[in-house]
Design a protein around this motif. Structure first.
Motif, PDB file in Angstrom:
ATOM      1  N   LYS A  90       0.817  -1.218   0.000  1.00 17.30           N
ATOM      2  CA  LYS A  90       0.000   0.000   0.000  1.00 17.30           C
ATOM      3  C   LYS A  90       0.845   1.259   0.000  1.00 17.30           C
ATOM      4  CE  LYS A  90      -3.626  -2.165   2.791  1.00 17.30           C
ATOM      5  NZ  LYS A  90      -4.621  -2.258   1.725  1.00 17.30           N
ATOM      6  N   GLU A  91       1.954   1.211   0.734  1.00 15.79           N
ATOM      7  CA  GLU A  91       2.743   2.413   0.941  1.00 15.79           C
ATOM      8  C   GLU A  91       3.360   2.945  -0.345  1.00 15.79           C
ATOM      9  OE1 GLU A  91       2.108   0.226   4.638  1.00 15.79           O
ATOM     10  OE2 GLU A  91       2.846  -0.369   2.673  1.00 15.79           O
ATOM     11  N   SER A  92       3.515   2.085  -1.357  1.00 15.89           N
ATOM     12  CA  SER A  92       4.072   2.549  -2.626  1.00 15.89           C
ATOM     13  C   SER A  92       3.252   3.699  -3.191  1.00 15.89           C
ATOM     14  CB  SER A  92       4.114   1.404  -3.638  1.00 15.89           C
ATOM     15  OG  SER A  92       5.073   0.431  -3.264  1.00 15.89           O
ATOM     16  N   LEU A  93       1.932   3.578  -3.114  1.00 12.44           N
ATOM     17  CA  LEU A  93       1.059   4.625  -3.633  1.00 12.44           C
ATOM     18  C   LEU A  93       0.739   5.688  -2.587  1.00 12.44           C
ATOM     19  CD1 LEU A  93      -1.424   2.570  -5.838  1.00 12.44           C
ATOM     20  CD2 LEU A  93       0.532   3.936  -6.553  1.00 12.44           C
ATOM     21  N   VAL A  94       0.602   5.272  -1.337  1.00 14.29           N
ATOM     22  CA  VAL A  94       0.312   6.241  -0.284  1.00 14.29           C
ATOM     23  C   VAL A  94       1.446   7.250  -0.162  1.00 14.29           C
ATOM     24  CG1 VAL A  94       0.003   6.526   2.211  1.00 14.29           C
ATOM     25  CG2 VAL A  94      -1.182   4.674   1.011  1.00 14.29           C
ATOM     26  N   VAL A  95       2.681   6.751  -0.153  1.00 14.98           N
ATOM     27  CA  VAL A  95       3.851   7.608   0.010  1.00 14.98           C
ATOM     28  C   VAL A  95       4.294   8.205  -1.319  1.00 14.98           C
ATOM     29  CG1 VAL A  95       6.280   7.671   0.724  1.00 14.98           C
ATOM     30  CG2 VAL A  95       4.618   6.322   2.033  1.00 14.98           C
ATOM     31  N   GLY A  96       4.344   7.368  -2.362  1.00 16.00           N
ATOM     32  CA  GLY A  96       4.941   7.798  -3.622  1.00 16.00           C
ATOM     33  C   GLY A  96       4.043   7.729  -4.831  1.00 16.00           C
ATOM     34  N   GLY A  97       2.740   7.840  -4.631  1.00 17.03           N
ATOM     35  CA  GLY A  97       1.818   7.764  -5.769  1.00 17.03           C
ATOM     36  C   GLY A  97       2.108   8.794  -6.845  1.00 17.03           C
ATOM     37  N   ASP A  98       2.589   9.975  -6.433  1.00 17.13           N
ATOM     38  CA  ASP A  98       2.894  11.028  -7.402  1.00 17.13           C
ATOM     39  C   ASP A  98       4.078  10.650  -8.291  1.00 17.13           C
ATOM     40  OD1 ASP A  98       0.860  12.595  -6.405  1.00 17.13           O
ATOM     41  OD2 ASP A  98       2.148  13.701  -5.029  1.00 17.13           O
ATOM     42  N   LEU A  99       4.898   9.715  -7.838  1.00 16.07           N
ATOM     43  CA  LEU A  99       6.023   9.226  -8.646  1.00 16.07           C
ATOM     44  C   LEU A  99       5.659   7.949  -9.390  1.00 16.07           C
ATOM     45  CD1 LEU A  99       8.938   9.663  -6.052  1.00 16.07           C
ATOM     46  CD2 LEU A  99       8.269  11.256  -7.869  1.00 16.07           C
ATOM     47  N   ILE A 100       4.903   7.073  -8.740  1.00 15.60           N
ATOM     48  CA  ILE A 100       4.599   5.751  -9.296  1.00 15.60           C
ATOM     49  C   ILE A 100       3.629   5.818 -10.475  1.00 15.60           C
ATOM     50  CG2 ILE A 100       3.508   3.515  -8.796  1.00 15.60           C
ATOM     51  CD1 ILE A 100       6.302   3.789  -7.619  1.00 15.60           C
ATOM     52  N   MET A 101       2.561   6.600 -10.351  1.00 16.82           N
ATOM     53  CA  MET A 101       1.534   6.598 -11.390  1.00 16.82           C
ATOM     54  C   MET A 101       2.040   7.111 -12.741  1.00 16.82           C
ATOM     55  SD  MET A 101      -0.743   4.945  -9.924  1.00 16.82           S
ATOM     56  CE  MET A 101      -1.802   4.921 -11.386  1.00 16.82           C
ATOM     57  N   PRO A 102       2.853   8.178 -12.805  1.00 17.18           N
ATOM     58  CA  PRO A 102       3.409   8.570 -14.108  1.00 17.18           C
ATOM     59  C   PRO A 102       4.284   7.479 -14.724  1.00 17.18           C
ATOM     60  CG  PRO A 102       3.585  10.386 -12.568  1.00 17.18           C
ATOM     61  CD  PRO A 102       3.153   9.196 -11.764  1.00 17.18           C
ATOM     62  N   LEU A 103       5.042   6.762 -13.870  1.00 13.05           N
ATOM     63  CA  LEU A 103       5.851   5.645 -14.383  1.00 13.05           C
ATOM     64  C   LEU A 103       4.965   4.543 -14.946  1.00 13.05           C
ATOM     65  CD1 LEU A 103       8.829   4.871 -11.948  1.00 13.05           C
ATOM     66  CD2 LEU A 103       8.939   5.446 -14.377  1.00 13.05           C
ATOM     67  N   VAL A 132       4.224  21.507   4.154  1.00 14.83           N
ATOM     68  CA  VAL A 132       4.142  20.328   3.292  1.00 14.83           C
ATOM     69  C   VAL A 132       4.789  20.640   1.943  1.00 14.83           C
ATOM     70  CG1 VAL A 132       2.553  18.743   2.119  1.00 14.83           C
ATOM     71  CG2 VAL A 132       2.052  19.537   4.445  1.00 14.83           C
ATOM     72  N   GLN A 133       5.540  19.678   1.426  1.00 15.38           N
ATOM     73  CA  GLN A 133       6.277  19.882   0.179  1.00 15.38           C
ATOM     74  C   GLN A 133       5.637  19.122  -0.985  1.00 15.38           C
ATOM     75  OE1 GLN A 133      10.316  18.582   0.987  1.00 15.38           O
ATOM     76  NE2 GLN A 133      10.162  19.311   3.104  1.00 15.38           N
ATOM     77  N   ARG A 134       5.965  19.540  -2.172  1.00 16.63           N
ATOM     78  CA  ARG A 134       5.571  18.801  -3.370  1.00 16.63           C
ATOM     79  C   ARG A 134       6.485  17.592  -3.506  1.00 16.63           C
ATOM     80  NH1 ARG A 134       7.276  18.980  -8.798  1.00 16.63           N
ATOM     81  NH2 ARG A 134       5.629  18.516 -10.302  1.00 16.63           N
ATOM     82  N   VAL A 135       5.937  16.432  -3.854  1.00 16.82           N
ATOM     83  CA  VAL A 135       6.749  15.224  -4.016  1.00 16.82           C
ATOM     84  C   VAL A 135       7.591  15.340  -5.285  1.00 16.82           C
ATOM     85  CG1 VAL A 135       6.709  12.731  -4.396  1.00 16.82           C
ATOM     86  CG2 VAL A 135       5.121  13.764  -2.768  1.00 16.82           C
ATOM     87  N   GLU A 136       8.899  15.169  -5.124  1.00 22.43           N
ATOM     88  CA  GLU A 136       9.804  15.347  -6.260  1.00 22.43           C
ATOM     89  C   GLU A 136      10.732  14.165  -6.502  1.00 22.43           C
ATOM     90  OE1 GLU A 136      11.793  18.992  -5.362  1.00 22.43           O
ATOM     91  OE2 GLU A 136      10.123  20.249  -6.038  1.00 22.43           O
ATOM     92  N   SER A 137      11.073  13.389  -5.456  1.00 18.99           N
ATOM     93  CA  SER A 137      12.034  12.305  -5.652  1.00 18.99           C
ATOM     94  C   SER A 137      11.943  11.283  -4.532  1.00 18.99           C
ATOM     95  CB  SER A 137      13.464  12.867  -5.701  1.00 18.99           C
ATOM     96  OG  SER A 137      13.835  13.359  -4.419  1.00 18.99           O
ATOM     97  N   LEU A 138      12.507  10.095  -4.790  1.00 17.10           N
ATOM     98  CA  LEU A 138      12.595   9.068  -3.755  1.00 17.10           C
ATOM     99  C   LEU A 138      13.468   9.539  -2.606  1.00 17.10           C
ATOM    100  CD1 LEU A 138      13.019   5.740  -5.783  1.00 17.10           C
ATOM    101  CD2 LEU A 138      10.987   6.538  -4.577  1.00 17.10           C
TER     102      LEU A 138
END
Length: 404
Positions: free
Chosen positions: A127-140, A379-385
């Motif tokens: 779950k955490e892949s999308l909860v934490v990094g959905g902004d990175l995962i979905m474009p990939l 709060v920051q915009r998600v930009e990288s791992l």
């Protein structure tokens, strides 16, 4: 033949994935296995399925006697190693078609990212892949979908299948949306069992023990997800997942308690019609569909017998008693790095509770305190791992000071 890597192969989802492979030997082959610490169990799986590519996430075990056993099983045919780099190396193997990510916690994000970066299909139970990094995962995932269509390996109709959800709820929604236009969806209904404390109030939850919280009424799951289910944090995480997976605004995602867990989720359309996905409460069904899509194979478990189902109940979720659901929805609505911070704090608070170092009601209190601190700082915009890893570390340290 679809060749798969199973990350977290000895956990609840991992062992059930291995069982699905056992039932469909002409369709599936395991070519890689990874665990965090349960090396002996992984080696038993590897020998049974003739697997030679192996990884152990806990690099401290490289100095243990089991390292020789891992090396021996890998032999000259496979790769093996310890640490997160070794786990990631498995997903990059050229022979791999599908990666089942059943790792627990935020550690699974990098594996999901690298799976899609390598152009592989991601069957996602983390779950955490999308909860934490959905902004990175979905474009990939969108990029891999495009690659699959261009290469002619995507289904002729329906999603291209680069990211297949294994959660029963998201797998249900995925199937209900097949052949439908997202413009005609008015609401996603994510169902919840209500957990072991359904119907109780906050005063009833003082003094709750880990043993009590681990007794889920309908599902057999690992310890961390069982606690999350009891606090309804699990449902909050699923709301954030649904937002990313199905590109749905939060005001169109609702949670409804369905105690029998027979309805795994529902999709409501603009004309008032509702599609519901029903089935046996067994995770091998959504696991198999994630691996067989777009085909459907013979049922891996006994199908649901509607003559014995009895009644179906529905109720609203009690977010006053179970604060974690409201906190997760707030984190998702704010977006950016707040879900990352929320998730890290929750992992620390749950671990403390399981170790009897923190209280049950203290889980939500800890999460809220860390979220408040992050919102005060900005709060920051998600930009990288790397950014997410730094914030994850900050949130964990802050959470440890807030455990109560």
């Amino acid at each position: 033949m679809r060749r798969i890597v199973v990350l977290g192969s000895t956990g609840s989802i991992g062992t059930q994935t291995v069982d699905v492979v056992r039932q469909h030997p002409d369709e599936l082959e395991i070519v890689g296995l990874a665990v965090n610490t349960r090396v002996a169990d992984m080696l038993e799986q590897a020998r049974a399925h003739n697997v030679h590519n192996l990884a152990v996430g806990d690099e401290r075990l490289a100095a243990d006697a089991v390292a020789a056993d891992v090396r021996e099983q890998a032999g000259s045919q496979g790769i093996w190693g310890f640490g997160m780099d070794a786990v990631v190396n498995l997903v990059r193997l050229p022979e791999v078609d599908v990666v089942v990510n059943a790792l627990v916690g935020a550690a699974g994000l990098r594996a999901s990212y690298e799976t899609l970066a390598a152009g592989k299909v991601l069957a996602l139970a983390n779950k955490e892949s999308l909860v934490v990094g959905g902004d990175l995962i979905m474009p990939l995932a969108a990029q891999v979908d495009a690659q699959r269509r261009q290469a002619g390996v995507a289904p002729k109709v329906g999603p291209a299948g680069a990211l297949m959800p294994i959660d029963s709820e998201h797998g249900a929604i995925y199937q209900c949306l097949l052949g439908e236009s997202e413009r005609e969806v008015s609401r996603l209904w994510v169902t919840a069992s209500g957990g072991p404390f359904r119907g109780r109030k906050r005063t009833d939850l003082e003094g709750i023990t880990p043993a009590q919280a681990l007794k889920h009424p309908t599902w057999n799951m690992g310890a961390k997800i069982s606690i999350d289910s009891s606090t309804l944090m699990n449902k909050g995480l699923e709301v954030i997942e649904a937002h990313h997976l199905f590109n749905m605004p939060y005001d169109k995602i609702s949670v409804v308690v369905q105690p029998q867990s027979a309805i795994h989720s529902m999709v409501e359309f603009t004309d008032g019609s509702v599609k519901a996905h029903l089935g046996t409460t067994d995770m091998r069904i959504p696991i198999q569909f994630a691996l067989s899509y777009p085909a459907r194979w013979a049922a891996p478990v006994e199908p649901l017998d509607f003559t014995k189902l009895g009644s179906l109940e529905f109720a609203p979720a009690d977010t006053d008693t179970f604060r974690c659901l409201a906190l997760a929805r707030h984190a998702g609505t704010v977006g950016g790095t707040l879900p990352c911070v929320m998730n890290a704090a929750n992992e620390v608070a749950v671990a403390a509770f399981l170790a009897e170092q923190g209280s049950y009601l203290g889980i939500a209190e800890c999460v809220e305190a860390v979220m408040d601190a992050h919102e005060r700082e900005g709060v920051q915009r998600v930009e990288s791992l790397e950014q997410l890893q730094e914030l994850d570390a900050w949130a964990r340290e802050t959470a440890r000071k807030s455990v109560r």
